[in-house]
Design an enzyme around this catalytic site. Sequence first.
Site, PDB file in Angstrom:
ATOM      1  N   GLU A 442      18.866   7.457  23.326  1.00 14.23           N
ATOM      2  CA  GLU A 442      17.698   8.172  23.002  1.00 14.23           C
ATOM      3  C   GLU A 442      17.466   8.800  21.572  1.00 14.23           C
ATOM      4  O   GLU A 442      17.242   9.739  21.306  1.00 14.23           O
ATOM      5  CB  GLU A 442      17.238   9.313  24.004  1.00 14.23           C
ATOM      6  CG  GLU A 442      17.072   9.038  25.370  1.00 14.23           C
ATOM      7  CD  GLU A 442      15.840   7.743  25.420  1.00 14.23           C
ATOM      8  OE1 GLU A 442      15.050   8.054  24.458  1.00 14.23           O
ATOM      9  OE2 GLU A 442      15.672   7.233  26.324  1.00 14.23           O
TER      10      GLU A 442
HETATM   11  C1  LIG Z   1      24.898   3.390  28.131  1.00 22.37           C
HETATM   12  C2  LIG Z   1      23.708   3.000  27.425  1.00 22.37           C
HETATM   13  C3  LIG Z   1      22.371   2.982  27.905  1.00 22.37           C
HETATM   14  C4  LIG Z   1      21.358   2.816  27.141  1.00 22.37           C
HETATM   15  N1  LIG Z   1      19.993   2.820  27.489  1.00 22.37           N
HETATM   16  C5  LIG Z   1      18.872   2.272  26.904  1.00 22.37           C
HETATM   17  C6  LIG Z   1      17.801   1.881  27.477  1.00 22.37           C
HETATM   18  O1  LIG Z   1      17.611   2.425  28.589  1.00 22.37           O
HETATM   19  N2  LIG Z   1      16.727   1.573  26.652  1.00 22.37           N
HETATM   20  C7  LIG Z   1      17.136   1.172  25.377  1.00 22.37           C
HETATM   21  O2  LIG Z   1      15.918   0.457  24.722  1.00 22.37           O
HETATM   22  N3  LIG Z   1      18.332   1.221  24.741  1.00 22.37           N
HETATM   23  C8  LIG Z   1      18.960   2.105  25.263  1.00 22.37           C
HETATM   24  N4  LIG Z   1      20.391   2.124  24.932  1.00 22.37           N
HETATM   25  C9  LIG Z   1      20.505   1.815  23.604  1.00 22.37           C
HETATM   26  C10 LIG Z   1      20.796   3.072  22.538  1.00 22.37           C
HETATM   27  O3  LIG Z   1      19.405   3.881  22.565  1.00 22.37           O
HETATM   28  C11 LIG Z   1      21.212   2.569  21.310  1.00 22.37           C
HETATM   29  O4  LIG Z   1      22.477   2.315  21.498  1.00 22.37           O
HETATM   30  C12 LIG Z   1      21.019   3.631  20.111  1.00 22.37           C
HETATM   31  O5  LIG Z   1      19.548   4.004  20.194  1.00 22.37           O
HETATM   32  C13 LIG Z   1      21.781   3.322  18.887  1.00 22.37           C
HETATM   33  O6  LIG Z   1      21.453   2.130  18.534  1.00 22.37           O
HETATM   34  P1  LIG Z   1      22.590   1.037  18.041  1.00 22.37           P
HETATM   35  O7  LIG Z   1      23.586   1.210  19.238  1.00 22.37           O
HETATM   36  O8  LIG Z   1      22.231  -0.278  17.641  1.00 22.37           O
HETATM   37  O9  LIG Z   1      23.203   1.785  16.846  1.00 22.37           O
HETATM   38  P2  LIG Z   1      22.684   1.399  15.314  1.00 22.37           P
HETATM   39  O10 LIG Z   1      21.439   1.723  15.195  1.00 22.37           O
HETATM   40  O11 LIG Z   1      23.383   0.240  14.856  1.00 22.37           O
HETATM   41  O12 LIG Z   1      23.575   2.746  14.745  1.00 22.37           O
HETATM   42  C14 LIG Z   1      24.820   2.679  14.309  1.00 22.37           C
HETATM   43  C15 LIG Z   1      25.053   3.921  13.485  1.00 22.37           C
HETATM   44  O13 LIG Z   1      24.441   4.130  12.461  1.00 22.37           O
HETATM   45  C16 LIG Z   1      23.678   5.443  12.340  1.00 22.37           C
HETATM   46  N5  LIG Z   1      22.524   4.987  11.461  1.00 22.37           N
HETATM   47  C17 LIG Z   1      21.684   3.925  11.983  1.00 22.37           C
HETATM   48  N6  LIG Z   1      20.487   4.151  11.208  1.00 22.37           N
HETATM   49  C18 LIG Z   1      20.485   5.246  10.370  1.00 22.37           C
HETATM   50  C19 LIG Z   1      19.830   5.997   9.650  1.00 22.37           C
HETATM   51  N7  LIG Z   1      18.358   5.654   9.189  1.00 22.37           N
HETATM   52  N8  LIG Z   1      20.156   7.186   9.050  1.00 22.37           N
HETATM   53  C20 LIG Z   1      21.242   7.709   9.417  1.00 22.37           C
HETATM   54  N9  LIG Z   1      22.041   7.080  10.471  1.00 22.37           N
HETATM   55  C21 LIG Z   1      21.866   5.734  10.824  1.00 22.37           C
HETATM   56  C22 LIG Z   1      23.405   5.718  13.834  1.00 22.37           C
HETATM   57  O14 LIG Z   1      23.277   7.373  13.794  1.00 22.37           O
HETATM   58  C23 LIG Z   1      24.758   5.329  14.305  1.00 22.37           C
HETATM   59  O15 LIG Z   1      25.760   6.379  14.180  1.00 22.37           O
HETATM   60  C24 LIG Z   1      21.469   2.652  25.711  1.00 22.37           C
HETATM   61  C25 LIG Z   1      22.707   2.521  25.134  1.00 22.37           C
HETATM   62  C26 LIG Z   1      23.801   2.530  25.943  1.00 22.37           C
HETATM   63  C27 LIG Z   1      25.167   2.677  25.337  1.00 22.37           C
END
Ligand SMILES: Cc1cc2nc3c(=O)[nH]c(=O)nc-3n(C[C@H](O)[C@H](O)[C@H](O)COP(=O)(O)OP(=O)(O)OC[C@H]3O[C@@H](n4cnc5c(N)ncnc54)[C@H](O)[C@@H]3O)c2cc1C
Length: 596
Positions: A442
């Site tokens: 989220e």
């Molecule tokens: C157990 C689990 C359940 C989940 N459930 C759902 C679900 O039901 N539906 C769904 O759609 N998704 C779901 N997710 C996905 C989750 O919402 C994402 O993992 C999360 O939004 C982060 O995206 P990412 O993992 O691709 O990280 P990335 O976007 O690759 O980010 C990696 C790091 O970079 C930082 N970062 C990226 N962009 C910026 C910025 N502009 N400024 C500052 N920092 C930044 C982030 O804060 C993070 O620390 C789930 C994930 C998990 C692990």
Amino acid sequence: MSTYHAPLTDIRFALHDVLQVEPLFASLGFEDAGRETLDAVLDECARLCETVLAPLNRIGDEVGVRFDKATGAVTTPTGFKDAYDQFVEGGWTGISAPVEFGGMGLPHGIGICLEEMIDAANLAWSNFPLLSHGAVNALHHHGEDWQKDVFLKPLVAGTWTGTMCLTEPQCGTDLGLLKTRAEPQADGSYAITGTKIFITAGEHDLTDNIIHLVLARLPDAPEGSRGISLFIVPKMQVGRDGSVGTRNAVRCGAVEHKMGIHGSATCVMNFDGAQGYLIGQPHKGLMAMFTMMNTARLGVGIQGLGLATRAYENALRYARERLQSRALSGAKLPSKPADPILVQPDVRRMLLTCKALTEGGRLLAYHAGSLVDSAAHAQDPLARKQADDLLGFLTPIVKGCLTEWGNECTYHALQCYGGHGYIAEHGMEQLARDARITTLYEGTTGIQALDLMGRKTMQLQGAGLRVFLGMIETFCTTHAEDVALAEFVVPLRAKAAEWQQLTRSIAERAAADPEEIGAAAHDYLFFSGYVALAYWWARSVAVAEASARPETFKAGKRETARFYFTRILPRTLGHAAAIASGPASLLSIPDDALDS
Ligand SMILES: Cc1cc2nc3c(=O)[nH]c(=O)nc-3n(C[C@H](O)[C@H](O)[C@H](O)COP(=O)(O)OP(=O)(O)OC[C@H]3O[C@@H](n4cnc5c(N)ncnc54)[C@H](O)[C@@H]3O)c2cc1C
């Protein structure tokens, strides 16, 4: 094994004494939300959580969900389905959903207290009903009439569950990168094709149908986040007349193995020309999805609170029972081989940190929950707007701070157990592992911080902050002459002024250098969270002292507030100093020097 006893005394103190929700709910038109009803609902939910959900917490962790590659089926841990059936029979899925769609129509301000108990009892299990709330909200606000007629009733009843499908392998935080396609069909529906990952409750055996809310691009969509539309994609096809047809072309391709919440199904979902229906306007899907995400963000903040509360409760019991060493000032229990570790200042530091962050955090979150009701139902348009501004401002604080504090508290609680916290037997390591996800999904803490700093503070010119500062000022003025409260009122007023000044100075510097926002955001989030909690702690003491509650309760509030003001609120000094240092210390180092 860790146990859970719902902290009903403090929940009631927060709801009835501090927030005084009965007159508030009555003024918002919730005639059935009187004290007797609310207390009965709290008692019954506590019973369900303590006796049905909490005992399944361990087995959910040990067994986890199972995936059948051949059929794409996902089986939840033993007992999860039975618990879900009881939950549905009790009408809990629709507790704060609209009556016209089969809900009980109780305020969100009470729903959020129930969520705390459910999350604390069994976080992995709680994720199955969680996203249905968001789906109900998104459909209620943005769906066409037939979509509401067909989908809302079963979602509210809990006979179907919802999901939120945003994330793709190349698209996490930056939704503008998403690739899933939606092709218009002759019958007005759309064929959805793409892969979504990490989808919570994407597949399971709790209900016959699962309603996926999917972000995808239409063929003529503009690039980036302005070209995203939202679609309803049921697992079992659903006609416009509500008839349930055959299996849709959506299938779970895998289930993730992860650090915690093993009983929650985190699925790769493959959409292969699946039949879907557009919700709202083309290319305006993000707006509709934000309705869902805001509900879910508050919900995840509450997850942090629930886990912290459970961790604290267990650590406190252990600290009272575990005999090791003697108090520095001399034996407290000379007849025993050693004193309980509770006498040690360092153990008390950890426990009091948990107590201060959870009880203060409870008020922060419950207040935000009641603002959902005020923003929707207040008679006066200005009151509605102020509630909405404040809710928008507080949502990233609830999500960002409560989840980070949830991690901090589960770690403190584990530490109180010593090595016994690290081994599985006592269940403390499970709480720490389960809590870890809450700062990630989220929207990560970093993204909450940017939302607070960039959108909610800079773009909206501090509208929500102004409302909150007004609340602090009213409280401080009311209690300005109260000598017993001066130790809280004086520093609170000073911190509020500092908060305002800090916000102004970031805004001024950001006008010259946009990097200021990103560099300040994390520290601004926590500075805000700690000042907000100072307000709730000061108010808690004022309310407790004026009440007829027992002296131990009053002392608990007063002494914890003292601990908070002297040992936790000073964390703001570090955050303010980091903000003042600007972006240079983060950005000056050349990228290739980071590993030199
Ligand atoms: C157990 C689990 C359940 C989940 N459930 C759902 C679900 O039901 N539906 C769904 O759609 N998704 C779901 N997710 C996905 C989750 O919402 C994402 O993992 C999360 O939004 C982060 O995206 P990412 O993992 O691709 O990280 P990335 O976007 O690759 O980010 C990696 C790091 O970079 C930082 N970062 C990226 N962009 C910026 C910025 N502009 N400024 C500052 N920092 C930044 C982030 O804060 C993070 O620390 C789930 C994930 C998990 C692990």
